[in-house]
Design a protein around this motif. Structure first.
Motif, PDB file in Angstrom:
ATOM      1  N   PRO A 171       0.827  -1.205   0.000  1.00 22.21           N
ATOM      2  CA  PRO A 171       0.000   0.000   0.000  1.00 22.21           C
ATOM      3  C   PRO A 171       0.865   1.261   0.000  1.00 22.21           C
ATOM      4  O   PRO A 171       1.995   1.259   0.493  1.00 22.21           O
ATOM      5  N   LEU A 172       0.326   2.326  -0.568  1.00 25.18           N
ATOM      6  CA  LEU A 172       1.038   3.601  -0.628  1.00 25.18           C
ATOM      7  C   LEU A 172       1.427   4.076   0.766  1.00 25.18           C
ATOM      8  O   LEU A 172       2.510   4.615   0.968  1.00 25.18           O
ATOM      9  N   PRO A 187     -11.123  11.038  -0.491  1.00 26.29           N
ATOM     10  CA  PRO A 187     -12.085  10.658   0.562  1.00 26.29           C
ATOM     11  C   PRO A 187     -11.843  11.477   1.832  1.00 26.29           C
ATOM     12  O   PRO A 187     -10.710  11.607   2.297  1.00 26.29           O
ATOM     13  N   ALA A 188     -12.929  12.028   2.364  1.00 23.07           N
ATOM     14  CA  ALA A 188     -12.816  12.935   3.505  1.00 23.07           C
ATOM     15  C   ALA A 188     -13.088  12.281   4.852  1.00 23.07           C
ATOM     16  O   ALA A 188     -12.856  12.890   5.886  1.00 23.07           O
ATOM     17  N   ASP A 189     -13.589  11.052   4.844  1.00 19.76           N
ATOM     18  CA  ASP A 189     -13.859  10.402   6.125  1.00 19.76           C
ATOM     19  C   ASP A 189     -13.665   8.886   5.993  1.00 19.76           C
ATOM     20  O   ASP A 189     -13.540   8.352   4.892  1.00 19.76           O
ATOM     21  N   ALA A 190     -13.624   8.218   7.130  1.00 18.25           N
ATOM     22  CA  ALA A 190     -13.356   6.774   7.161  1.00 18.25           C
ATOM     23  C   ALA A 190     -14.405   5.950   6.404  1.00 18.25           C
ATOM     24  O   ALA A 190     -14.039   5.054   5.649  1.00 18.25           O
ATOM     25  N   PRO A 191     -15.709   6.231   6.566  1.00 18.94           N
ATOM     26  CA  PRO A 191     -16.686   5.434   5.810  1.00 18.94           C
ATOM     27  C   PRO A 191     -16.504   5.559   4.285  1.00 18.94           C
ATOM     28  O   PRO A 191     -16.644   4.583   3.561  1.00 18.94           O
ATOM     29  N   THR A 192     -16.162   6.752   3.823  1.00 20.64           N
ATOM     30  CA  THR A 192     -15.935   6.938   2.382  1.00 20.64           C
ATOM     31  C   THR A 192     -14.705   6.157   1.940  1.00 20.64           C
ATOM     32  O   THR A 192     -14.699   5.520   0.884  1.00 20.64           O
ATOM     33  N   TRP A 193     -13.634   6.188   2.759  1.00 17.93           N
ATOM     34  CA  TRP A 193     -12.431   5.397   2.445  1.00 17.93           C
ATOM     35  C   TRP A 193     -12.799   3.917   2.319  1.00 17.93           C
ATOM     36  O   TRP A 193     -12.346   3.231   1.412  1.00 17.93           O
ATOM     37  N   GLN A 194     -13.609   3.424   3.245  1.00 16.00           N
ATOM     38  CA  GLN A 194     -13.976   1.995   3.216  1.00 16.00           C
ATOM     39  C   GLN A 194     -14.766   1.653   1.957  1.00 16.00           C
ATOM     40  O   GLN A 194     -14.514   0.624   1.324  1.00 16.00           O
ATOM     41  N   VAL A 195     -15.703   2.512   1.578  1.00 21.58           N
ATOM     42  CA  VAL A 195     -16.497   2.269   0.371  1.00 21.58           C
ATOM     43  C   VAL A 195     -15.598   2.289  -0.859  1.00 21.58           C
ATOM     44  O   VAL A 195     -15.702   1.436  -1.740  1.00 21.58           O
ATOM     45  N   MET A 196     -14.680   3.257  -0.924  1.00 25.22           N
ATOM     46  CA  MET A 196     -13.794   3.362  -2.086  1.00 25.22           C
ATOM     47  C   MET A 196     -12.836   2.170  -2.160  1.00 25.22           C
ATOM     48  O   MET A 196     -12.559   1.658  -3.239  1.00 25.22           O
ATOM     49  N   ARG A 197     -12.318   1.739  -1.014  1.00 23.02           N
ATOM     50  CA  ARG A 197     -11.439   0.562  -1.011  1.00 23.02           C
ATOM     51  C   ARG A 197     -12.190  -0.685  -1.483  1.00 23.02           C
ATOM     52  O   ARG A 197     -11.673  -1.490  -2.247  1.00 23.02           O
ATOM     53  N   ALA A 198     -13.414  -0.844  -1.014  1.00 19.04           N
ATOM     54  CA  ALA A 198     -14.221  -1.999  -1.422  1.00 19.04           C
ATOM     55  C   ALA A 198     -14.538  -1.928  -2.915  1.00 19.04           C
ATOM     56  O   ALA A 198     -14.469  -2.935  -3.623  1.00 19.04           O
ATOM     57  N   ALA A 199     -14.840  -0.735  -3.410  1.00 19.99           N
ATOM     58  CA  ALA A 199     -15.127  -0.577  -4.843  1.00 19.99           C
ATOM     59  C   ALA A 199     -13.887  -0.896  -5.660  1.00 19.99           C
ATOM     60  O   ALA A 199     -13.974  -1.547  -6.709  1.00 19.99           O
ATOM     61  N   TYR A 200     -12.715  -0.460  -5.186  1.00 18.08           N
ATOM     62  CA  TYR A 200     -11.477  -0.770  -5.912  1.00 18.08           C
ATOM     63  C   TYR A 200     -11.225  -2.281  -5.897  1.00 18.08           C
ATOM     64  O   TYR A 200     -10.839  -2.851  -6.912  1.00 18.08           O
ATOM     65  N   ALA A 201     -11.448  -2.925  -4.778  1.00 13.81           N
ATOM     66  CA  ALA A 201     -11.236  -4.371  -4.687  1.00 13.81           C
ATOM     67  C   ALA A 201     -12.160  -5.101  -5.672  1.00 13.81           C
ATOM     68  O   ALA A 201     -11.740  -6.026  -6.355  1.00 13.81           O
ATOM     69  N   ASP A 202     -13.411  -4.656  -5.760  1.00 11.12           N
ATOM     70  CA  ASP A 202     -14.363  -5.257  -6.712  1.00 11.12           C
ATOM     71  C   ASP A 202     -13.871  -5.050  -8.139  1.00 11.12           C
ATOM     72  O   ASP A 202     -13.909  -5.956  -8.962  1.00 11.12           O
ATOM     73  N   TYR A 203     -13.417  -3.825  -8.438  1.00 15.56           N
ATOM     74  CA  TYR A 203     -12.912  -3.496  -9.778  1.00 15.56           C
ATOM     75  C   TYR A 203     -11.668  -4.324 -10.097  1.00 15.56           C
ATOM     76  O   TYR A 203     -11.562  -4.899 -11.172  1.00 15.56           O
ATOM     77  N   ALA A 204     -10.734  -4.404  -9.163  1.00 16.95           N
ATOM     78  CA  ALA A 204      -9.490  -5.124  -9.384  1.00 16.95           C
ATOM     79  C   ALA A 204      -9.768  -6.610  -9.610  1.00 16.95           C
ATOM     80  O   ALA A 204      -9.101  -7.256 -10.422  1.00 16.95           O
TER      81      ALA A 204
END
Length: 144
Positions: free
Chosen positions: A61-62, A123-140
């Motif tokens: 991870p970065l 992403p400005a908050d933890a819930p948004t980070w979690q949604v974006m990480r999950a979306a990236y995992a689905d995409y990947a």
């Protein structure tokens, strides 16, 4: 080179830890072996896309790379900070909050200016980070 002090040295260490040659990593990521060499020696700086490809291939991870870099000696902010706007987006996974800013690249052509404007959504908050990480995992999972 136990304690790398540059991003390039960190990339080399991560690549070696993964037991990959520059050629192996080049073939996996589509980044040329020569460019990898230049990145590792500090003769070139990676674009965000290239850095993302390399870190994804190395399963690093970065945050891990950034945590190991030395802290800058000067923490002064620049005179003009880019404007940040809080942007909220309703999605099927709830409301997402982002900090939004723009980068504009301009090129003079004749008397006019042609420009490219890119919006960055952070992403400005933890819930948004979690949604974006999950979306990236689905995409990947679909693409990679």
């Amino acid at each position: 080179m136990d304690t790398p002090s540059t991003a390039g040295q960190h990339l080399r260490q991560l690549r070696r830890h993964a037991k990959l040659s520059q050629l192996d990593l080049a073939l996996i990521t589509g980044v040329s072996q020569r460019h990898l060499s230049c990145l590792e020696t500090g003769r070139a700086k990676p674009s965000p896309r290239t850095l993302h490809k390399l870190l994804t291939a190395l399963e690093a991870p970065l945050e891990r790379l950034l945590a190991r870099l030395p802290i800058p000696s000067s923490t002064e902010l620049p005179d003009a900070m880019p404007p940040l706007v809080l942007t909220r987006i309703r999605s099927t996974r709830g409301e997402l909050s982002f900090l939004s800013t723009f980068t504009t690249f301009g090129m003079p052509q004749d008397i006019t200016l042609t420009s490219l404007r890119i919006e960055h959504l952070i992403p400005a908050d933890a819930p948004t980070w979690q949604v974006m990480r999950a979306a990236y995992a689905d995409y990947a999972a679909l693409v990679l």
